[in-house]
Design an enzyme around this catalytic site. Structure first.
Site, PDB file in Angstrom:
ATOM      1  N   ARG A 175      10.603  -7.343   4.369  1.00 19.81           N
ATOM      2  CA  ARG A 175      10.245  -8.259   5.554  1.00 19.81           C
ATOM      3  C   ARG A 175      11.025  -9.040   6.564  1.00 19.81           C
ATOM      4  O   ARG A 175      11.455  -9.165   7.658  1.00 19.81           O
ATOM      5  CB  ARG A 175       8.930  -7.770   6.395  1.00 19.81           C
ATOM      6  CG  ARG A 175       8.115  -9.248   6.389  1.00 19.81           C
ATOM      7  CD  ARG A 175       6.743  -8.692   6.935  1.00 19.81           C
ATOM      8  NE  ARG A 175       5.592  -9.435   5.784  1.00 19.81           N
ATOM      9  CZ  ARG A 175       4.386  -8.844   6.698  1.00 19.81           C
ATOM     10  NH1 ARG A 175       4.035  -8.864   7.761  1.00 19.81           N
ATOM     11  NH2 ARG A 175       3.734  -9.543   5.633  1.00 19.81           N
ATOM     12  N   ASN A 181       5.966   0.022  -1.660  1.00 20.88           N
ATOM     13  CA  ASN A 181       5.594  -0.553  -2.432  1.00 20.88           C
ATOM     14  C   ASN A 181       4.272  -1.425  -1.533  1.00 20.88           C
ATOM     15  O   ASN A 181       3.537  -1.520  -1.664  1.00 20.88           O
ATOM     16  CB  ASN A 181       5.571  -1.908  -3.667  1.00 20.88           C
ATOM     17  CG  ASN A 181       5.406  -2.676  -4.144  1.00 20.88           C
ATOM     18  OD1 ASN A 181       4.485  -2.793  -4.801  1.00 20.88           O
ATOM     19  ND2 ASN A 181       5.809  -4.165  -3.183  1.00 20.88           N
ATOM     20  N   TYR A 207      -8.062   0.066   5.002  1.00 14.86           N
ATOM     21  CA  TYR A 207      -6.868   0.232   4.004  1.00 14.86           C
ATOM     22  C   TYR A 207      -7.638   1.419   2.245  1.00 14.86           C
ATOM     23  O   TYR A 207      -6.303   2.279   2.656  1.00 14.86           O
ATOM     24  CB  TYR A 207      -7.348  -0.767   2.648  1.00 14.86           C
ATOM     25  CG  TYR A 207      -6.346  -1.176   0.691  1.00 14.86           C
ATOM     26  CD1 TYR A 207      -5.647  -1.435   1.241  1.00 14.86           C
ATOM     27  CD2 TYR A 207      -6.592  -0.993   0.501  1.00 14.86           C
ATOM     28  CE1 TYR A 207      -4.225  -1.739   0.370  1.00 14.86           C
ATOM     29  CE2 TYR A 207      -6.128  -1.397  -1.277  1.00 14.86           C
ATOM     30  CZ  TYR A 207      -5.214  -1.539  -1.318  1.00 14.86           C
ATOM     31  OH  TYR A 207      -4.645  -1.358  -2.236  1.00 14.86           O
ATOM     32  N   LYS A 237      -4.185   4.468   2.555  1.00 18.63           N
ATOM     33  CA  LYS A 237      -4.226   5.147   1.071  1.00 18.63           C
ATOM     34  C   LYS A 237      -4.681   6.826   0.931  1.00 18.63           C
ATOM     35  O   LYS A 237      -3.529   7.485   0.386  1.00 18.63           O
ATOM     36  CB  LYS A 237      -5.125   4.368  -0.119  1.00 18.63           C
ATOM     37  CG  LYS A 237      -4.365   2.586   0.090  1.00 18.63           C
ATOM     38  CD  LYS A 237      -2.674   2.363   0.095  1.00 18.63           C
ATOM     39  CE  LYS A 237      -2.431   0.914   0.053  1.00 18.63           C
ATOM     40  NZ  LYS A 237      -0.610   1.118  -0.865  1.00 18.63           N
TER      41      LYS A 237
END
Ligand SMILES: NC(=O)c1ccc[n+]([C@@H]2O[C@H](COP(=O)([O-])OP(=O)(O)OC[C@H]3O[C@@H](n4cnc5c(N)ncnc54)[C@H](OP(=O)(O)O)[C@@H]3O)[C@@H](O)[C@H]2O)c1
Length: 257
Positions: A38, A90, A156, A160
């Site tokens: 980033r 990732n 999270y 996901k």
């Protein structure tokens, strides 16, 4: 993938942790690796390491929360290397950690933009190239927490779980166009993310001793194998480091290369 000069594989969050290790494994296996981070410059050290080991690597800046960054990184890859064969989504964050009512809504939404919208951005940006090439591979790095809520991890686990469905949606809509998309679950791996989890003291994962965590090379090898070998029978599914047969296949591939 059988591409002259090795497939071109773009990895997000390749500056450290699992992403850096996936990049090393890809480089060792003969891929041309596009390392993205980033912040500009953050992948330079990993790129130098890969180059010193004889691998082909270039760097691009890409904050996955930005569709413009995703488009620019894909365009720069195609300009530089003439093609793009695979993406490894990732990059990810585990924070904000905290019981839902204690989390900051802006931080929660910003994390969704990284963990779920981020992979969508990269896939959206790469699809025209993949479709024109009649092939492309996507590896979405997910987690067992996608199926199992854990205290303090509402962001999270939710993002996901969404990523699992994104993998299936891409498979449904684009498999016939030659795009093979995989979910990959690395297991508890010794990276900065587990340092953050330990420091939080939240839920049982924070109490897993560091020495019980997997060395990044173990999951990274499977992720690199998925990106480069792209077994058609696994497309659209979640592949896990805990699947011994899968690990054996990736290991045999790594030893044979
Ligand atoms: N470690 C585990 O036990 C474990 C288990 C299951 C799944 N995973 C998954 O594996 C992946 C890698 O995690 P890790 O363990 O290697 O974590 P890590 O060491 O914390 O690394 C995370 C990476 O993501 C990058 N990143 C974060 N936000 C970004 C953004 N907006 N744009 C681009 N890059 C961004 C980070 O860049 P900066 O350096 O700029 O922050 C860093 O390179 C994640 O998707 C994670 O959910 C990890």
């Amino acid at each position: 993938l059988n591409v002259d000069g090795g497939p071109v594989v773009l990895v997000t969050g390749a500056n450290r942790g699992l992403g850096a290790e996936i990049a090393r494994q890809l480089g060792r296996a003969g891929a041309t690796v596009v390392l993205t981070s980033r912040r500009a410059g953050d992948c330079d050290a990993v790129a130098r390491e890969l180059a010193a080991a004889g691998a082909r690597a270039t760097v691009e800046r890409c904050d996955v929360a930005s569709i413009d960054d995703a488009r620019d990184a894909v365009a720069a890859t195609v300009r530089t290397h003439g093609r793009l064969d695979a993406i490894v989504n990732n990059a990810g964050v585990v924070e904000p950690i905290g019981r839902l009512g204690d989390t900051d809504p802006a931080a929660w939404a910003a994390a969704v933009q990284i963990n779920l919208t981020g992979p969508y951005h990269l896939i959206h940006a790469a699809l025209p190239t993949f479709v024109a090439q009649k092939r492309g591979v996507v590896v979405n790095v997910s987690t067992g927490a996608a199926d199992r809520p854990r205290e303090g991890w509402s962001m999270y686990c939710s993002t996901k779980a969404g990523l699992v469905m994104l993998t299936r949606a891409v498979d449904l809509e684009y498999r016939d166009a030659g795009v093979l998309c995989y979910g990959f679950r690395p297991g508890m791996t010794d990276t900065g993310m587990q340092d953050v989890i330990r420091a939080s003291g939240m839920n049982e994962v924070s109490r897993v001793p560091k020495e019980k965590l997997l060395p990044p090379a173990r999951p990274a090898r499977i992720a690199a194998w998925l990106a480069m070998v792209a077994p058609p029978e696994l497309a659209g599914t979640e592949c896990s480091v805990q699947d011994a047969a899968l690990e054996a296949r990736a290991q045999a591939w790594a030893e044979g290369r």
